[in-house]
Design a protein around this motif. Structure first.
Motif, short mmCIF file in Angstrom:
data_model
loop_
_atom_site.label_atom_id
_atom_site.label_comp_id
_atom_site.label_asym_id
_atom_site.label_seq_id
_atom_site.Cartn_x
_atom_site.Cartn_y
_atom_site.Cartn_z
N ARG A 101 0.81 -1.22 0.00
CA ARG A 101 0.00 0.00 0.00
C ARG A 101 0.85 1.27 0.00
NH1 ARG A 101 -2.50 -4.08 -1.07
NH2 ARG A 101 -4.32 -4.81 0.08
N ASP A 275 -13.00 -3.18 4.52
CA ASP A 275 -12.05 -3.05 3.41
C ASP A 275 -11.57 -1.61 3.27
OD1 ASP A 275 -12.22 -5.73 2.72
OD2 ASP A 275 -13.88 -5.40 1.31
N LEU A 279 -7.79 -0.27 4.13
CA LEU A 279 -7.02 0.33 3.04
C LEU A 279 -6.61 1.76 3.40
CD1 LEU A 279 -5.91 -0.02 0.19
CD2 LEU A 279 -8.10 0.81 -0.69
#
Length: 374
Positions: A101, A275, A279
């Motif tokens: 990420r 999610d 994230l």
């Protein structure tokens, strides 16, 4: 239809990078509950396998007029919701977020890309249309998001994890929420179709002017390829501003941005609150220098097809390499150490600096856009 890709490109950037990276700042339940969800994956079979924990988002812009005021439609010189019923998309952006990420690739997929559209029902639902070659934007017209996703997955062998769709109104609102976006053009722009008039130099555009800018395609003779390059430059400017003005760290600015974006964003049915929250936490360290924009490598931008007409043809070697790297979450830019020549000394060879090889012609969001746009 021609105006669609602009919207998608910009909003995709904003939604994919800024929105997802910042959702942990406010109540996720409240924000997620306002998102319009659509079913896009339920009927898809024989999908590509995942080889890493990286994420792939397909970001699509719709040219629906919903959400625009009469004054905004007049300023844009576009028809009403009634005269442009439904939504069309002719630009797609594949956003790859690395497994750590900390990096992102934004790949523009030209609307006129020649692809094989899988077998599907006719729009009236009465007959089965077999596999056939056509332009990529035709997949969305024939079968909406599900057929578009299936077409792209087959063409790239990349599995799409999530889908985001935005509109004209969402695009304009996001730009305004960020306080306008700076662009730089080296030449005067006077486009009769987008109705954009800009002198050479640097300008800060509001939402409506920004829409005109990313829709512009007829002033320089480069058509959609030139427009796509301007869209990428604009997208980079959005990322740069969002990361440099503290949007991700300022709850007030963040709420303004989310209020502008959420009401006009559609997301797939599988994108859950957890999610988004996970994230957002993971992407806190993402900077504009770690975001690269590029266009799928092409062999020709002016190809011809017997039934599809004018088409864009991907480079079979370079595009295959690109999809493999994205699938494996590998770097797009290589560092190559020059091989020592027979006459070079061992000490000189040992100190040779690596050469940067960027065969995909990527750009980072941190680069000066004025040096990129002609």
């Amino acid at each position: 239809m021609k105006s669609t890709r602009a919207v998608k490109v910009i909003t995709s950037l904003s939604v994919g990078v800024v929105l997802l990276a910042s959702l942990s700042w406010i109540g996720l339940g409240q924000v997620s509950g306002r998102i319009d969800r659509i079913s896009v994956f339920a009927g898809l079979d024989n999908r590509p396998e995942k080889t890493s924990k990286a994420l792939n988002y397909l970001l699509v812009g719709s040219d629906t007029r919903e959400g625009l005021t009469k004054e905004e439609m007049k300023a844009l010189r576009v028809g009403s919701t009634k005269t442009a019923a439904g939504g069309r998309s002719d630009t797609m952006l594949l956003v790859h977020i690395s497994k750590n990420r900390d990096k992102a690739f934004l790949v523009s997929l030209p609307r006129d890309s020649l692809v094989t559209i899988p077998a599907h029902l006719s729009t009236d639902g009465k007959s089965q249309i077999p596999d056939r070659e056509n332009k990529l934007n035709a997949a969305f017209a024939f079968g909406g998001a599900p057929l578009l996703i299936e077409t792209i997955e087959r063409a790239t062998n990349l599995k799409m994890d999530h889908y985001i769709e935005v509109s004209f109104a969402g695009f304009a609102g996001i730009v305004n929420a960020l306080g306008g976006i700076e662009v730089c053009t080296k030449v005067d722009i006077d486009d009769p179709k987008s109705h954009l008039v800009l002198s050479a130099g640097t300008h800060t555009l509001d939402g409506i002017e920004a829409l005109k800018y990313v829709r512009t395609r007829d002033f320089d003779g480069r058509g959609d390829i030139g427009r796509m390059q301007r869209q990428q430059q604009f997208m980079s400017s959005v990322i740069k501003k969002a990361t440099s003005t503290g949007v991700l760290l300022n709850p007030i600015k963040l709420v303004n941005f989310l209020n502008a974006a959420i009401s006009t964003v559609k997301m797939d049915e599988n994108l859950s609150k957890n999610d988004l929250l996970d994230l957002a936490k993971q992407m806190r360290g993402l900077s504009s220098g770690n975001v690269r924009t590029l266009t799928v490598p092409l062999t020709t931008a002016n190809g011809r097809h017997p039934t599809a007409g004018s088409v864009v043809i991907w480079d079979p070697v370079l595009s295959a390499d690109l999809w493999t790297r994205i699938r494996d979450d590998a770097a797009l830019v290589d560092e190559v150490t020059p091989s020592p020549s027979a006459s070079s000394s061992s000490s000189a060879s040992a100190s040779a600096k690596p050469v940067i090889v960027d065969k995909f012609k990527t750009r980072t969001a941190a680069e000066n856009p004025c040096g990129e746009i002609k």
